[in-house]
Design an enzyme around this catalytic site. Structure first.
Site, PDB file in Angstrom:
ATOM      1  N   CYS A 106       0.813  -1.217   0.000  1.00 24.48           N
ATOM      2  CA  CYS A 106       0.000   0.000   0.000  1.00 24.48           C
ATOM      3  C   CYS A 106       0.853   1.277   0.000  1.00 24.48           C
ATOM      4  CB  CYS A 106      -0.957  -0.063   1.190  1.00 24.48           C
ATOM      5  SG  CYS A 106      -2.391   0.992   1.006  1.00 24.48           S
ATOM      6  N   ARG A 140     -12.400   6.446  -0.748  1.00 23.72           N
ATOM      7  CA  ARG A 140     -11.406   5.418  -0.406  1.00 23.72           C
ATOM      8  C   ARG A 140     -11.875   4.057  -0.938  1.00 23.72           C
ATOM      9  NH1 ARG A 140      -7.555   7.324   2.735  1.00 23.72           N
ATOM     10  NH2 ARG A 140      -6.705   5.261   3.089  1.00 23.72           N
ATOM     11  N   HIS A 207      -3.290  -5.587   2.716  1.00 25.79           N
ATOM     12  CA  HIS A 207      -2.962  -5.722   4.135  1.00 25.79           C
ATOM     13  C   HIS A 207      -3.549  -7.051   4.592  1.00 25.79           C
ATOM     14  CE1 HIS A 207      -1.810  -1.489   4.424  1.00 25.79           C
ATOM     15  NE2 HIS A 207      -2.927  -1.155   3.803  1.00 25.79           N
TER      16      HIS A 207
HETATM   17  N1  GLN Z   1      -2.126   6.739   2.383  1.00 23.21           N
HETATM   18  C1  GLN Z   1      -2.225   5.882   1.248  1.00 23.21           C
HETATM   19  C2  GLN Z   1      -3.588   5.909   0.604  1.00 23.21           C
HETATM   20  O1  GLN Z   1      -4.551   6.210   1.246  1.00 23.21           O
HETATM   21  C3  GLN Z   1      -1.844   4.472   1.628  1.00 23.21           C
HETATM   22  C4  GLN Z   1      -2.819   3.840   2.579  1.00 23.21           C
HETATM   23  C5  GLN Z   1      -2.346   2.545   3.188  1.00 23.21           C
HETATM   24  O2  GLN Z   1      -1.150   2.263   3.240  1.00 23.21           O
HETATM   25  N2  GLN Z   1      -3.268   1.775   3.731  1.00 23.21           N
HETATM   26  O3  GLN Z   1      -3.710   5.600  -0.546  1.00 23.21           O
END
Ligand code: GLN
Length: 256
Positions: A106, A140, A207
């Site tokens: 990520c 998101r 993750h």
């Molecule tokens: N901050 C980054 C995004 O939102 C990565 C998020 C993450 O590592 N879970 O895309």
């Protein structure tokens, strides 16, 4: 989980892992990836030492076999992006070219690419080691994810994980897709691509932590590192993963 009757082999192989910026880049238990690597090594009598690379640290990249770079919030990424580029850039890029086995999740994956333009318009410079770039979106991309990947010459494996990112990552011609998204969003929610591979560097949005849930990938990474360090005849002893594979199958059946 420890396989019953796991052989307690004398330590014959030693590997070294660099853990990048774990104090700023560790969400959803990403540290579990390092623990999984260490444990599946230990059960085989392979000693895996872990070196933390935090901002300001000097690193001898030629001495490492493996590296891990976890995910993080945009604010955590902003804190370490310059250090990654300016302090580690030359050494880490050279190590990647020479086949360092690296897993990035990520936010770490995003920073290995050319840049990450966050959803607030901040442009975080990337290492440029992977031919990908990332643009933050307002919505998101959150949920469980399954990516079907081919690891080496083996049969396709269905990797399970959890994703939560604003960034949409787009590939250039210099990377191969890690796999195909069967459930969830993946790199950008548009083209079905889940993760990128370049030499022995793997980046993706899973993750979970990813490696405890997907022992096939854990063992693939250890095998790559062993052969790189000890030559093509270095073999990875077989190791039971019945429970992990059962849990993986349950998630795949639920989601796909
Ligand atoms: N901050 C980054 C995004 O939102 C990565 C998020 C993450 O590592 N879970 O895309």
């Amino acid at each position: 989980m420890p396989p019953s009757g796991a052989p307690h082999l004398p330590v014959n192989y030693r590997l070294r892992l660099a853990h990048l910026y774990s104090s700023h880049m560790n969400v959803y238990g990403d540290r579990g990836n390092v623990i999984a690597l260490q444990q599946r090594c230990a059960w085989r009598g392979i000693e895996l030492s872990v070196t933390a690379i935090e901002p300001g640290a000097e690193a001898d990249w030629g001495s490492f076999d493996l590296a891990f770079f976890g995910g993080g919030q945009d604010s955590g990424q902003a804190l370490i992006a310059r250090d990654l580029l300016e302090r580690q850039g030359i050494g880490l890029r050279a190590a990647i070219e020479e086949g360092l086995v690296l897993l990035a999740i990520c936010g770490g994956y995003q920073l290995l690419g050319h840049y990450f333009l966050t959803h607030t318009g901040e442009r975080l410079p990337g290492l440029g080691a992977l031919d990908v770039y990332t643009i933050g979106g307002k919505r998101r991309l959150i949920g469980n994810i399954v990516v079907e990947a081919r690891l080496g010459t083996g049969a396709p494996v269905r990797l399970v994980g959890f994703e939560n990112h604003s960034g949409r990552t787009y590939h250039g011609v210099g990377v191969q897709p890690l796999g195909r998204v069967l459930a969830g969003y993946g790199d950008n929610g548009e083209d079905g691509v889940g993760g990128a591979v370049y030499r022995n560097t793997f980046g993706c949005y899973l993750h979970g932590a990813l490696l405890p849930k997907n022992p096939q990938l854990t063992d693939h990474l250890i095998g790559l590192a062993l052969r790189r360090r000890y030559g093509p005849n270095a073999t990875l002893a077989p190791l039971d993963a019945t429970l992990e594979l059962h849990a993986q199958r349950v998630m795949v059946e639920r989601l796909v």
